[in-house]
Motif scaffolding. Structure first.
Motif, PDB file in Angstrom:
ATOM      1  N   PRO A  95       0.807  -1.236   0.000  1.00  0.00           N
ATOM      2  CA  PRO A  95       0.000   0.000   0.000  1.00  0.00           C
ATOM      3  C   PRO A  95       0.838   1.283   0.000  1.00  0.00           C
ATOM      4  O   PRO A  95       0.416   2.291  -0.566  1.00  0.00           O
ATOM      5  CB  PRO A  95      -0.832  -0.113   1.276  1.00  0.00           C
ATOM      6  CG  PRO A  95      -0.975  -1.574   1.490  1.00  0.00           C
ATOM      7  CD  PRO A  95       0.325  -2.166   1.032  1.00  0.00           C
ATOM      8  N   VAL A  98       1.787   1.743  -3.632  1.00  0.00           N
ATOM      9  CA  VAL A  98       0.597   2.119  -4.402  1.00  0.00           C
ATOM     10  C   VAL A  98       0.254   3.589  -4.157  1.00  0.00           C
ATOM     11  O   VAL A  98      -0.064   4.332  -5.095  1.00  0.00           O
ATOM     12  CB  VAL A  98      -0.589   1.202  -4.047  1.00  0.00           C
ATOM     13  CG1 VAL A  98      -1.885   1.716  -4.638  1.00  0.00           C
ATOM     14  CG2 VAL A  98      -0.316  -0.220  -4.499  1.00  0.00           C
ATOM     15  N   GLU A 120      -6.571   3.422  -8.225  1.00  0.00           N
ATOM     16  CA  GLU A 120      -5.721   2.788  -7.203  1.00  0.00           C
ATOM     17  C   GLU A 120      -5.785   1.260  -7.332  1.00  0.00           C
ATOM     18  O   GLU A 120      -4.778   0.579  -7.156  1.00  0.00           O
ATOM     19  CB  GLU A 120      -6.176   3.206  -5.794  1.00  0.00           C
ATOM     20  CG  GLU A 120      -6.053   4.677  -5.516  1.00  0.00           C
ATOM     21  CD  GLU A 120      -4.623   5.124  -5.354  1.00  0.00           C
ATOM     22  OE1 GLU A 120      -3.792   4.348  -4.860  1.00  0.00           O
ATOM     23  OE2 GLU A 120      -4.335   6.277  -5.743  1.00  0.00           O
ATOM     24  N   SER A 121      -6.962   0.734  -7.669  1.00  0.00           N
ATOM     25  CA  SER A 121      -7.074  -0.729  -7.817  1.00  0.00           C
ATOM     26  C   SER A 121      -6.290  -1.218  -9.032  1.00  0.00           C
ATOM     27  O   SER A 121      -5.720  -2.311  -8.997  1.00  0.00           O
ATOM     28  CB  SER A 121      -8.536  -1.146  -7.910  1.00  0.00           C
ATOM     29  OG  SER A 121      -9.145  -0.579  -9.045  1.00  0.00           O
ATOM     30  N   ARG A 124      -2.714  -1.313  -7.834  1.00  0.00           N
ATOM     31  CA  ARG A 124      -2.524  -2.446  -6.919  1.00  0.00           C
ATOM     32  C   ARG A 124      -2.473  -3.766  -7.697  1.00  0.00           C
ATOM     33  O   ARG A 124      -1.633  -4.618  -7.435  1.00  0.00           O
ATOM     34  CB  ARG A 124      -3.668  -2.473  -5.899  1.00  0.00           C
ATOM     35  CG  ARG A 124      -3.415  -3.383  -4.726  1.00  0.00           C
ATOM     36  CD  ARG A 124      -4.489  -3.259  -3.647  1.00  0.00           C
ATOM     37  NE  ARG A 124      -4.534  -1.912  -3.090  1.00  0.00           N
ATOM     38  CZ  ARG A 124      -5.522  -1.043  -3.304  1.00  0.00           C
ATOM     39  NH1 ARG A 124      -6.559  -1.369  -4.043  1.00  0.00           N
ATOM     40  NH2 ARG A 124      -5.489   0.164  -2.764  1.00  0.00           N
ATOM     41  N   ARG A 128       0.707  -6.395  -7.994  1.00  0.00           N
ATOM     42  CA  ARG A 128       0.616  -7.804  -7.605  1.00  0.00           C
ATOM     43  C   ARG A 128       0.923  -8.763  -8.749  1.00  0.00           C
ATOM     44  O   ARG A 128       1.563  -9.788  -8.553  1.00  0.00           O
ATOM     45  CB  ARG A 128      -0.789  -8.103  -7.072  1.00  0.00           C
ATOM     46  CG  ARG A 128      -0.965  -7.687  -5.646  1.00  0.00           C
ATOM     47  CD  ARG A 128      -2.237  -8.181  -4.964  1.00  0.00           C
ATOM     48  NE  ARG A 128      -2.996  -9.189  -5.646  1.00  0.00           N
ATOM     49  CZ  ARG A 128      -4.245  -9.018  -6.085  1.00  0.00           C
ATOM     50  NH1 ARG A 128      -4.854  -7.877  -5.918  1.00  0.00           N
ATOM     51  NH2 ARG A 128      -4.888  -9.993  -6.670  1.00  0.00           N
TER      52      ARG A 128
END
Length: 148
Positions: A95, A98, A120-121, A124, A128
């Motif tokens: 986080p 991010v 933001e997603s 993220r 990942r």
């Protein structure tokens, strides 16, 4: 008697000079060891981040025509703005990274005077799943944005 005193003083000075030189040499040897052995992994990491950047280049494609000679697909230049996430990585958990990337994207959007396209997603998810690849923040931007 004075001659032996002068000789003793000369030897004492010589020993003191040799001791000082040995001390300076010892300091340099310890400093060299610290740089080459103790801190080697830190410098190796810095070196690899500065000197190696993998860029994936797609193969050039030709134009595709239908049976009547009309173009179905053609080549045209397309400009995108990518962010190298590895260079913005923050120590600690994902986080923090991010959040840092989101801040950089917002700054770029303000500077380039364009709307932010990734959330933001999205950042993220990229962190990942596609960590080694650059994050495409904007695709197919105009030449005026590229010039800014």
């Amino acid at each position: 008697m004075a001659r032996t005193d002068a000789r003793g003083l000369y030897r004492a000075r010589l020993r003191l000079t040799m001791l000082a030189m040995l001390g300076v040499l010892s300091y340099f040897v310890v400093a060299l060891w610290a740089v080459q052995v103790r801190d080697a992994s830190e410098y190796r990491g810095r070196e690899s981040r500065q000197s190696v950047r993998r860029v994936r280049l797609p193969a050039t494609r030709g134009a595709i025509f239908d049976r009547h000679g009309r173009p179905l697909a053609d080549n045209r230049p397309g400009y995108g703005i990518a962010i190298y996430v590895e260079e913005l990585r923050q120590p600690g958990r994902i986080p923090r990274t991010v959040e840092r990337i989101g801040h950089v994207v917002d700054q770029l959007a303000d500077t380039l005077r364009i709307e932010r396209e990734i959330s933001e997603s999205d950042i993220r998810e990229h962190e990942r799943r596609r960590r080694p690849l650059p994050l495409m923040a904007w695709r197919d931007v105009g030449k005026d944005v590229v010039a800014r």
